[in-house]
Design a protein around this motif. Structure first.
Motif, PDB file in Angstrom:
ATOM      1  N   VAL A  84       3.756   4.692  11.592  1.00 52.16           N
ATOM      2  CA  VAL A  84       3.432   3.959  10.370  1.00 52.16           C
ATOM      3  C   VAL A  84       3.619   2.478  10.665  1.00 52.16           C
ATOM      4  CG1 VAL A  84       4.098   3.485   7.991  1.00 52.16           C
ATOM      5  CG2 VAL A  84       4.068   5.841   8.830  1.00 52.16           C
ATOM      6  N   THR A  85       2.569   1.708  10.439  1.00 51.85           N
ATOM      7  CA  THR A  85       2.624   0.270  10.664  1.00 51.85           C
ATOM      8  C   THR A  85       2.208  -0.431   9.382  1.00 51.85           C
ATOM      9  OG1 THR A  85       2.077   0.559  13.000  1.00 51.85           O
ATOM     10  CG2 THR A  85       1.838  -1.656  12.066  1.00 51.85           C
ATOM     11  N   VAL A  86       3.072  -1.315   8.909  1.00 51.99           N
ATOM     12  CA  VAL A  86       2.809  -2.039   7.672  1.00 51.99           C
ATOM     13  C   VAL A  86       2.691  -3.519   8.008  1.00 51.99           C
ATOM     14  CG1 VAL A  86       3.568  -2.505   5.326  1.00 51.99           C
ATOM     15  CG2 VAL A  86       4.173  -0.331   6.427  1.00 51.99           C
ATOM     16  N   SER A  87       1.513  -4.077   7.763  1.00 53.11           N
ATOM     17  CA  SER A  87       1.292  -5.488   8.058  1.00 53.11           C
ATOM     18  C   SER A  87       1.588  -6.332   6.817  1.00 53.11           C
ATOM     19  CB  SER A  87      -0.140  -5.715   8.517  1.00 53.11           C
ATOM     20  OG  SER A  87      -1.036  -5.387   7.472  1.00 53.11           O
ATOM     21  N   SER A  88       2.012  -7.548   7.064  1.00 56.20           N
ATOM     22  CA  SER A  88       2.365  -8.444   5.947  1.00 56.20           C
ATOM     23  C   SER A  88       1.152  -9.228   5.471  1.00 56.20           C
ATOM     24  CB  SER A  88       3.468  -9.400   6.393  1.00 56.20           C
ATOM     25  OG  SER A  88       3.056 -10.134   7.519  1.00 56.20           O
ATOM     26  N   ASN A 114       5.372   4.640  -1.261  1.00 54.41           N
ATOM     27  CA  ASN A 114       4.710   3.624  -2.083  1.00 54.41           C
ATOM     28  C   ASN A 114       5.346   2.257  -1.842  1.00 54.41           C
ATOM     29  OD1 ASN A 114       3.174   5.693  -3.277  1.00 54.41           O
ATOM     30  ND2 ASN A 114       4.692   5.974  -4.902  1.00 54.41           N
ATOM     31  N   SER A 115       4.634   1.243  -2.226  1.00 58.41           N
ATOM     32  CA  SER A 115       5.139  -0.138  -2.105  1.00 58.41           C
ATOM     33  C   SER A 115       5.682  -0.404  -0.707  1.00 58.41           C
ATOM     34  CB  SER A 115       6.232  -0.398  -3.154  1.00 58.41           C
ATOM     35  OG  SER A 115       5.743  -0.164  -4.450  1.00 58.41           O
ATOM     36  N   LEU A 116       4.890  -0.072   0.272  1.00 55.97           N
ATOM     37  CA  LEU A 116       5.357  -0.202   1.661  1.00 55.97           C
ATOM     38  C   LEU A 116       5.609  -1.650   2.030  1.00 55.97           C
ATOM     39  CD1 LEU A 116       3.105   2.532   3.214  1.00 55.97           C
ATOM     40  CD2 LEU A 116       5.599   2.414   3.453  1.00 55.97           C
ATOM     41  N   ASP A 136      19.168   4.243   0.825  1.00 53.76           N
ATOM     42  CA  ASP A 136      19.057   3.173  -0.164  1.00 53.76           C
ATOM     43  C   ASP A 136      17.809   2.315   0.069  1.00 53.76           C
ATOM     44  OD1 ASP A 136      22.651   2.509  -0.430  1.00 53.76           O
ATOM     45  OD2 ASP A 136      21.355   3.973  -1.435  1.00 53.76           O
ATOM     46  N   SER A 137      17.427   2.164   1.325  1.00 50.51           N
ATOM     47  CA  SER A 137      16.309   1.287   1.658  1.00 50.51           C
ATOM     48  C   SER A 137      14.968   1.802   1.153  1.00 50.51           C
ATOM     49  CB  SER A 137      16.246   1.082   3.175  1.00 50.51           C
ATOM     50  OG  SER A 137      16.098   2.327   3.838  1.00 50.51           O
ATOM     51  N   VAL A 138      14.874   3.084   0.829  1.00 52.43           N
ATOM     52  CA  VAL A 138      13.603   3.653   0.393  1.00 52.43           C
ATOM     53  C   VAL A 138      13.675   4.238  -1.012  1.00 52.43           C
ATOM     54  CG1 VAL A 138      13.042   4.190   2.792  1.00 52.43           C
ATOM     55  CG2 VAL A 138      13.968   5.991   1.307  1.00 52.43           C
ATOM     56  N   LYS A 139      14.852   4.263  -1.576  1.00 49.43           N
ATOM     57  CA  LYS A 139      15.023   4.843  -2.909  1.00 49.43           C
ATOM     58  C   LYS A 139      14.116   4.143  -3.901  1.00 49.43           C
ATOM     59  CE  LYS A 139      19.220   5.958  -3.453  1.00 49.43           C
ATOM     60  NZ  LYS A 139      20.687   5.888  -3.690  1.00 49.43           N
ATOM     61  N   ASP A 140      13.506   4.902  -4.778  1.00 50.24           N
ATOM     62  CA  ASP A 140      12.584   4.419  -5.814  1.00 50.24           C
ATOM     63  C   ASP A 140      11.223   4.029  -5.268  1.00 50.24           C
ATOM     64  OD1 ASP A 140      15.337   2.705  -7.396  1.00 50.24           O
ATOM     65  OD2 ASP A 140      14.583   4.727  -7.768  1.00 50.24           O
ATOM     66  N   ARG A 141      11.025   4.107  -3.963  1.00 48.12           N
ATOM     67  CA  ARG A 141       9.700   3.846  -3.374  1.00 48.12           C
ATOM     68  C   ARG A 141       9.133   5.093  -2.696  1.00 48.12           C
ATOM     69  NH1 ARG A 141       9.063   0.444   0.744  1.00 48.12           N
ATOM     70  NH2 ARG A 141      11.201   0.720   1.566  1.00 48.12           N
ATOM     71  N   PHE A 142       9.988   5.895  -2.089  1.00 50.06           N
ATOM     72  CA  PHE A 142       9.553   7.089  -1.371  1.00 50.06           C
ATOM     73  C   PHE A 142       9.935   8.338  -2.156  1.00 50.06           C
ATOM     74  CE2 PHE A 142       9.742   5.309   3.268  1.00 50.06           C
ATOM     75  CZ  PHE A 142       8.962   4.227   2.873  1.00 50.06           C
ATOM     76  N   THR A 143       9.125   9.376  -2.021  1.00 46.18           N
ATOM     77  CA  THR A 143       9.403  10.659  -2.652  1.00 46.18           C
ATOM     78  C   THR A 143       9.170  11.781  -1.661  1.00 46.18           C
ATOM     79  OG1 THR A 143       8.710   9.806  -4.819  1.00 46.18           O
ATOM     80  CG2 THR A 143       8.882  12.197  -4.570  1.00 46.18           C
ATOM     81  N   ILE A 144      10.186  12.601  -1.482  1.00 47.25           N
ATOM     82  CA  ILE A 144      10.062  13.763  -0.610  1.00 47.25           C
ATOM     83  C   ILE A 144       9.774  14.995  -1.457  1.00 47.25           C
ATOM     84  CG2 ILE A 144      12.538  14.306  -0.640  1.00 47.25           C
ATOM     85  CD1 ILE A 144      12.266  15.094   2.328  1.00 47.25           C
ATOM     86  N   SER A 145       8.951  15.880  -0.943  1.00 55.05           N
ATOM     87  CA  SER A 145       8.653  17.126  -1.646  1.00 55.05           C
ATOM     88  C   SER A 145       8.288  18.173  -0.608  1.00 55.05           C
ATOM     89  CB  SER A 145       7.509  16.935  -2.652  1.00 55.05           C
ATOM     90  OG  SER A 145       6.319  16.542  -1.990  1.00 55.05           O
ATOM     91  N   ARG A 146       8.233  19.408  -1.038  1.00 58.52           N
ATOM     92  CA  ARG A 146       7.869  20.485  -0.118  1.00 58.52           C
ATOM     93  C   ARG A 146       7.106  21.559  -0.861  1.00 58.52           C
ATOM     94  NH1 ARG A 146      13.151  22.584   2.502  1.00 58.52           N
ATOM     95  NH2 ARG A 146      11.769  24.182   3.396  1.00 58.52           N
ATOM     96  N   ASP A 147       6.280  22.253  -0.116  1.00 55.89           N
ATOM     97  CA  ASP A 147       5.533  23.391  -0.624  1.00 55.89           C
ATOM     98  C   ASP A 147       5.828  24.546   0.324  1.00 55.89           C
ATOM     99  OD1 ASP A 147       3.694  25.326  -1.351  1.00 55.89           O
ATOM    100  OD2 ASP A 147       2.119  23.877  -1.787  1.00 55.89           O
ATOM    101  N   ASP A 156       0.825  -1.202   0.000  1.00 53.03           N
ATOM    102  CA  ASP A 156       0.000   0.000   0.000  1.00 53.03           C
ATOM    103  C   ASP A 156       0.868   1.264   0.000  1.00 53.03           C
ATOM    104  OD1 ASP A 156      -2.781  -1.153   2.107  1.00 53.03           O
ATOM    105  OD2 ASP A 156      -2.289  -1.492  -0.010  1.00 53.03           O
ATOM    106  N   SER A 157       0.182   2.396  -0.063  1.00 51.39           N
ATOM    107  CA  SER A 157       0.845   3.696  -0.063  1.00 51.39           C
ATOM    108  C   SER A 157       0.319   4.561   1.072  1.00 51.39           C
ATOM    109  CB  SER A 157       0.624   4.425  -1.387  1.00 51.39           C
ATOM    110  OG  SER A 157       1.168   3.698  -2.465  1.00 51.39           O
ATOM    111  N   LEU A 158       1.162   5.484   1.521  1.00 48.69           N
ATOM    112  CA  LEU A 158       0.777   6.507   2.483  1.00 48.69           C
ATOM    113  C   LEU A 158       1.509   7.791   2.129  1.00 48.69           C
ATOM    114  CD1 LEU A 158       0.963   4.959   6.099  1.00 48.69           C
ATOM    115  CD2 LEU A 158      -1.076   5.861   4.969  1.00 48.69           C
TER     116      LEU A 158
END
Length: 122
Positions: free
Chosen positions: A118-122, A84-86, A62-73, A16-18
């Motif tokens: 954040v809790t990700v269940s399998s 994504n792809s938690l 490295d553990s989150v690269k290509d899955r997480f995206t940081i941004s700011r406003d 899932d995504s958050l």
């Protein structure tokens, strides 16, 4: 002085995504580099991602690269972390932080939020 408040955490299933948000008070938000860190039970606080004050540069663990995206406003005094792809190993309390160095080290950040779970269940 900057006060930070995270939101958006929750319980999701693997895959899932958050999107986490971190709202900052104060008129100097745009001067700060912003980072996301996380801490799982029994583990040290771990760097996740950071973004330059202008938003032009980002850096990821490295553990989150290509899955997480940081941004700011900067107009909204808010920094985001799209996750994504938690995975179950992403389970942790996530903290945002404000600092003046483009760094993955917690000691380079001056202000911290209270964290969001954040809790990700399998």
């Amino acid at each position: 002085q900057v006060q930070l408040v995270e939101s958006g955490g929750g319980l999701v299933q693997a895959g899932d995504s958050l999107r986490l948000s971190c709202a900052a008070s104060g008129r100097t938000f745009s001067r700060y580099l912003m980072g996301w860190f996380r801490q799982a039970p029994g583990k040290e606080r771990e760097f996740v991602s950071t973004i330059h004050s202008s938003g032009g540069s980002t850096y990821y663990a490295d553990s989150v690269k290509d899955r997480f995206t940081i941004s700011r406003d900067n107009a909204k005094n808010t920094v985001y972390l799209q996750m994504n792809s938690l995975k179950p190993e992403d389970t942790a309390v996530y903290y945002c932080a404000a600092g003046q160095y483009f760094s993955g080290s917690p000691e380079h950040y001056d202000y911290w939020g209270q964290g969001t779970q954040v809790t990700v269940s399998s």
